[in-house]
Design a protein around this motif. Sequence first.
Motif, PDB file in Angstrom:
ATOM      1  N   ILE A 242       2.347  -9.767  13.003  1.00  0.00           N
ATOM      2  CA  ILE A 242       1.406 -10.354  12.053  1.00  0.00           C
ATOM      3  C   ILE A 242       1.899  -9.921  10.679  1.00  0.00           C
ATOM      4  CG2 ILE A 242      -0.970 -10.397  11.225  1.00  0.00           C
ATOM      5  CD1 ILE A 242      -1.867  -9.717  14.059  1.00  0.00           C
ATOM      6  N   GLU A 243       2.360 -10.873   9.903  1.00  0.00           N
ATOM      7  CA  GLU A 243       2.922 -10.561   8.593  1.00  0.00           C
ATOM      8  C   GLU A 243       1.811 -10.140   7.631  1.00  0.00           C
ATOM      9  OE1 GLU A 243       6.105 -10.331   7.727  1.00  0.00           O
ATOM     10  OE2 GLU A 243       6.652 -10.844   9.790  1.00  0.00           O
ATOM     11  N   THR A 244       1.932  -8.955   7.072  1.00  0.00           N
ATOM     12  CA  THR A 244       0.994  -8.436   6.092  1.00  0.00           C
ATOM     13  C   THR A 244       1.799  -7.817   4.966  1.00  0.00           C
ATOM     14  OG1 THR A 244      -0.574  -7.942   7.856  1.00  0.00           O
ATOM     15  CG2 THR A 244      -0.976  -6.906   5.741  1.00  0.00           C
ATOM     16  N   ASN A 245       1.597  -8.341   3.757  1.00  0.00           N
ATOM     17  CA  ASN A 245       2.330  -7.845   2.592  1.00  0.00           C
ATOM     18  C   ASN A 245       1.346  -7.337   1.545  1.00  0.00           C
ATOM     19  OD1 ASN A 245       4.860  -8.748   3.664  1.00  0.00           O
ATOM     20  ND2 ASN A 245       4.296 -10.818   3.055  1.00  0.00           N
ATOM     21  N   ALA A 246       1.834  -6.471   0.680  1.00  0.00           N
ATOM     22  CA  ALA A 246       1.009  -5.997  -0.425  1.00  0.00           C
ATOM     23  C   ALA A 246       0.648  -7.189  -1.309  1.00  0.00           C
ATOM     24  CB  ALA A 246       1.760  -4.944  -1.227  1.00  0.00           C
ATOM     25  N   GLY A 247      -0.621  -7.262  -1.678  1.00  0.00           N
ATOM     26  CA  GLY A 247      -1.081  -8.365  -2.515  1.00  0.00           C
ATOM     27  C   GLY A 247      -1.775  -9.462  -1.734  1.00  0.00           C
ATOM     28  N   ASP A 248      -1.702  -9.427  -0.387  1.00  0.00           N
ATOM     29  CA  ASP A 248      -2.420 -10.419   0.422  1.00  0.00           C
ATOM     30  C   ASP A 248      -3.922 -10.168   0.304  1.00  0.00           C
ATOM     31  OD1 ASP A 248      -0.006 -11.400   1.251  1.00  0.00           O
ATOM     32  OD2 ASP A 248      -0.121 -10.568   3.280  1.00  0.00           O
ATOM     33  N   VAL A 249      -4.698 -11.215   0.417  1.00  0.00           N
ATOM     34  CA  VAL A 249      -6.153 -11.084   0.400  1.00  0.00           C
ATOM     35  C   VAL A 249      -6.593 -10.447   1.709  1.00  0.00           C
ATOM     36  CG1 VAL A 249      -8.334 -12.351   0.278  1.00  0.00           C
ATOM     37  CG2 VAL A 249      -6.396 -13.100  -1.098  1.00  0.00           C
ATOM     38  N   PHE A 250      -7.505  -9.473   1.621  1.00  0.00           N
ATOM     39  CA  PHE A 250      -7.999  -8.786   2.815  1.00  0.00           C
ATOM     40  C   PHE A 250      -8.878  -9.731   3.617  1.00  0.00           C
ATOM     41  CE2 PHE A 250     -11.386  -6.311   4.883  1.00  0.00           C
ATOM     42  CZ  PHE A 250     -10.613  -5.582   5.759  1.00  0.00           C
ATOM     43  N   ASP A 251      -8.574  -9.862   4.911  1.00  0.00           N
ATOM     44  CA  ASP A 251      -9.353 -10.685   5.829  1.00  0.00           C
ATOM     45  C   ASP A 251      -9.777  -9.795   6.996  1.00  0.00           C
ATOM     46  OD1 ASP A 251     -10.500 -12.584   7.433  1.00  0.00           O
ATOM     47  OD2 ASP A 251      -8.706 -13.824   7.649  1.00  0.00           O
ATOM     48  N   ALA A 252     -11.081  -9.570   7.148  1.00  0.00           N
ATOM     49  CA  ALA A 252     -11.592  -8.659   8.171  1.00  0.00           C
ATOM     50  C   ALA A 252     -11.308  -9.147   9.586  1.00  0.00           C
ATOM     51  CB  ALA A 252     -13.086  -8.440   7.986  1.00  0.00           C
ATOM     52  N   GLU A 253     -11.041 -10.439   9.765  1.00  0.00           N
ATOM     53  CA  GLU A 253     -10.749 -10.960  11.100  1.00  0.00           C
ATOM     54  C   GLU A 253      -9.305 -10.702  11.503  1.00  0.00           C
ATOM     55  OE1 GLU A 253     -11.948 -14.980  11.669  1.00  0.00           O
ATOM     56  OE2 GLU A 253     -13.928 -14.633  10.823  1.00  0.00           O
ATOM     57  N   ILE A 254      -8.450 -10.423  10.538  1.00  0.00           N
ATOM     58  CA  ILE A 254      -7.025 -10.211  10.819  1.00  0.00           C
ATOM     59  C   ILE A 254      -6.614  -8.766  10.577  1.00  0.00           C
ATOM     60  CG2 ILE A 254      -4.683 -10.892  10.172  1.00  0.00           C
ATOM     61  CD1 ILE A 254      -5.817 -13.593   9.337  1.00  0.00           C
ATOM     62  N   HIS A 255      -7.168  -8.142   9.538  1.00  0.00           N
ATOM     63  CA  HIS A 255      -6.769  -6.789   9.141  1.00  0.00           C
ATOM     64  C   HIS A 255      -7.811  -5.759   9.557  1.00  0.00           C
ATOM     65  CE1 HIS A 255      -4.961  -9.510   6.013  1.00  0.00           C
ATOM     66  NE2 HIS A 255      -3.882  -8.888   6.463  1.00  0.00           N
ATOM     67  N   GLU A 256      -7.340  -4.509   9.676  1.00  0.00           N
ATOM     68  CA  GLU A 256      -8.221  -3.372   9.902  1.00  0.00           C
ATOM     69  C   GLU A 256      -8.050  -2.438   8.712  1.00  0.00           C
ATOM     70  OE1 GLU A 256      -8.689   0.398  12.950  1.00  0.00           O
ATOM     71  OE2 GLU A 256      -7.612  -1.372  13.634  1.00  0.00           O
ATOM     72  N   ALA A 257      -9.099  -2.312   7.915  1.00  0.00           N
ATOM     73  CA  ALA A 257      -9.042  -1.465   6.725  1.00  0.00           C
ATOM     74  C   ALA A 257      -9.258  -0.014   7.145  1.00  0.00           C
ATOM     75  CB  ALA A 257     -10.092  -1.887   5.712  1.00  0.00           C
ATOM     76  N   ILE A 258      -8.290   0.846   6.819  1.00  0.00           N
ATOM     77  CA  ILE A 258      -8.451   2.253   7.182  1.00  0.00           C
ATOM     78  C   ILE A 258      -8.980   3.061   6.005  1.00  0.00           C
ATOM     79  CG2 ILE A 258      -6.799   2.222   9.060  1.00  0.00           C
ATOM     80  CD1 ILE A 258      -4.756   3.471   7.170  1.00  0.00           C
ATOM     81  N   THR A 259      -8.742   2.583   4.783  1.00  0.00           N
ATOM     82  CA  THR A 259      -9.271   3.262   3.603  1.00  0.00           C
ATOM     83  C   THR A 259      -9.260   2.320   2.408  1.00  0.00           C
ATOM     84  OG1 THR A 259      -9.133   5.272   2.260  1.00  0.00           O
ATOM     85  CG2 THR A 259      -7.072   4.224   2.839  1.00  0.00           C
ATOM     86  N   GLN A 260     -10.017   2.722   1.387  1.00  0.00           N
ATOM     87  CA  GLN A 260     -10.016   2.002   0.122  1.00  0.00           C
ATOM     88  C   GLN A 260      -9.622   2.987  -0.965  1.00  0.00           C
ATOM     89  OE1 GLN A 260     -13.933   0.413  -0.488  1.00  0.00           O
ATOM     90  NE2 GLN A 260     -13.596  -1.320   0.865  1.00  0.00           N
ATOM     91  N   ILE A 261      -8.791   2.515  -1.864  1.00  0.00           N
ATOM     92  CA  ILE A 261      -8.404   3.346  -3.003  1.00  0.00           C
ATOM     93  C   ILE A 261      -8.661   2.541  -4.273  1.00  0.00           C
ATOM     94  CG2 ILE A 261      -6.690   4.638  -1.677  1.00  0.00           C
ATOM     95  CD1 ILE A 261      -4.529   2.942  -3.078  1.00  0.00           C
ATOM     96  N   PRO A 262      -8.764   3.218  -5.411  1.00  0.00           N
ATOM     97  CA  PRO A 262      -8.939   2.454  -6.647  1.00  0.00           C
ATOM     98  C   PRO A 262      -7.743   1.528  -6.858  1.00  0.00           C
ATOM     99  CG  PRO A 262      -9.380   4.792  -7.021  1.00  0.00           C
ATOM    100  CD  PRO A 262      -8.830   4.658  -5.629  1.00  0.00           C
ATOM    101  N   ALA A 263      -8.037   0.289  -7.196  1.00  0.00           N
ATOM    102  CA  ALA A 263      -6.973  -0.704  -7.375  1.00  0.00           C
ATOM    103  C   ALA A 263      -6.149  -0.365  -8.616  1.00  0.00           C
ATOM    104  CB  ALA A 263      -7.575  -2.098  -7.510  1.00  0.00           C
ATOM    105  N   PRO A 264      -4.805  -0.490  -8.526  1.00  0.00           N
ATOM    106  CA  PRO A 264      -3.968  -0.202  -9.684  1.00  0.00           C
ATOM    107  C   PRO A 264      -4.215  -1.180 -10.836  1.00  0.00           C
ATOM    108  CG  PRO A 264      -2.628  -0.835  -7.775  1.00  0.00           C
ATOM    109  CD  PRO A 264      -4.039  -0.830  -7.354  1.00  0.00           C
ATOM    110  N   SER A 265      -4.652  -2.384 -10.508  1.00  0.00           N
ATOM    111  CA  SER A 265      -4.985  -3.368 -11.535  1.00  0.00           C
ATOM    112  C   SER A 265      -6.164  -4.207 -11.049  1.00  0.00           C
ATOM    113  CB  SER A 265      -3.770  -4.258 -11.842  1.00  0.00           C
ATOM    114  OG  SER A 265      -3.396  -4.970 -10.686  1.00  0.00           O
ATOM    115  N   ASP A 266      -6.795  -4.937 -11.975  1.00  0.00           N
ATOM    116  CA  ASP A 266      -7.981  -5.725 -11.616  1.00  0.00           C
ATOM    117  C   ASP A 266      -7.662  -6.847 -10.626  1.00  0.00           C
ATOM    118  OD1 ASP A 266      -9.707  -4.212 -13.103  1.00  0.00           O
ATOM    119  OD2 ASP A 266      -9.571  -5.482 -14.893  1.00  0.00           O
ATOM    120  N   ASP A 267      -6.459  -7.391 -10.695  1.00  0.00           N
ATOM    121  CA  ASP A 267      -6.125  -8.497  -9.785  1.00  0.00           C
ATOM    122  C   ASP A 267      -5.881  -8.021  -8.350  1.00  0.00           C
ATOM    123  OD1 ASP A 267      -3.773  -7.219 -10.668  1.00  0.00           O
ATOM    124  OD2 ASP A 267      -2.562  -8.984 -10.156  1.00  0.00           O
ATOM    125  N   MET A 268      -5.784  -6.709  -8.101  1.00  0.00           N
ATOM    126  CA  MET A 268      -5.563  -6.172  -6.758  1.00  0.00           C
ATOM    127  C   MET A 268      -6.869  -5.764  -6.066  1.00  0.00           C
ATOM    128  SD  MET A 268      -2.406  -6.348  -5.957  1.00  0.00           S
ATOM    129  CE  MET A 268      -2.093  -5.177  -4.663  1.00  0.00           C
TER     130      MET A 268
END
Length: 182
Positions: A128-154
């Motif tokens: 399953i291709e997952t790259n930095a900058g992809d929109v998070f989709d709870a049906e495809i991805h498993e979020a293990i943590t959240q960190i402050p975004a380096p920029s507003d667009d992230m």
Amino acid sequence: MSKKDNIKDEEIINEQETVQVEENQEVEAEVVIEEPTPEELVQAEKDKFLRLFAEFENYKKRTTRERVELFKTAGQEVMTALLPVVDDFERALSHIEEDKEAEELRKGVLLIYNKFYNTLEQKGLSKIETNAGDVFDAEIHEAITQIPAPSDDMKGKVIDCVEKGYKLGDKIIRYPKVVIGQ
């Protein structure tokens, strides 16, 4: 008075017998009406046969679909058990690339990894291709943590993929573990 009472009693008894006889005749008439004709019996039997045949056809289709689905995912447990080995190969390859003296070792490990991964792909495994900058989709991805975004667009997007995800056919057998921006 006794004669009058007897006459009245006899009249009541006669009326009751008349009513009883009329009811019996109505019941007999109803019983005669309920008897189906031979054509209706044949039609009812045809209808039962067609319904039974349709149910059997649906049963055959359902069991065929279930069997195909079982064959597609029969190796799911084996594939899930082999995924850590694939991860170890990828980590080994990333560390060997840094060491310039181990070029021959890197080639050998890469050859084994490619052969192993190609065999798994032939059995239906895919990344399953997952790259930095992809929109998070709870049906495809498993979020293990959240960190402050380096920029507003992230914000709300994938910042890093910690562990790759894999599918066996159309079924996800391991979700990609990602870090998302907050």
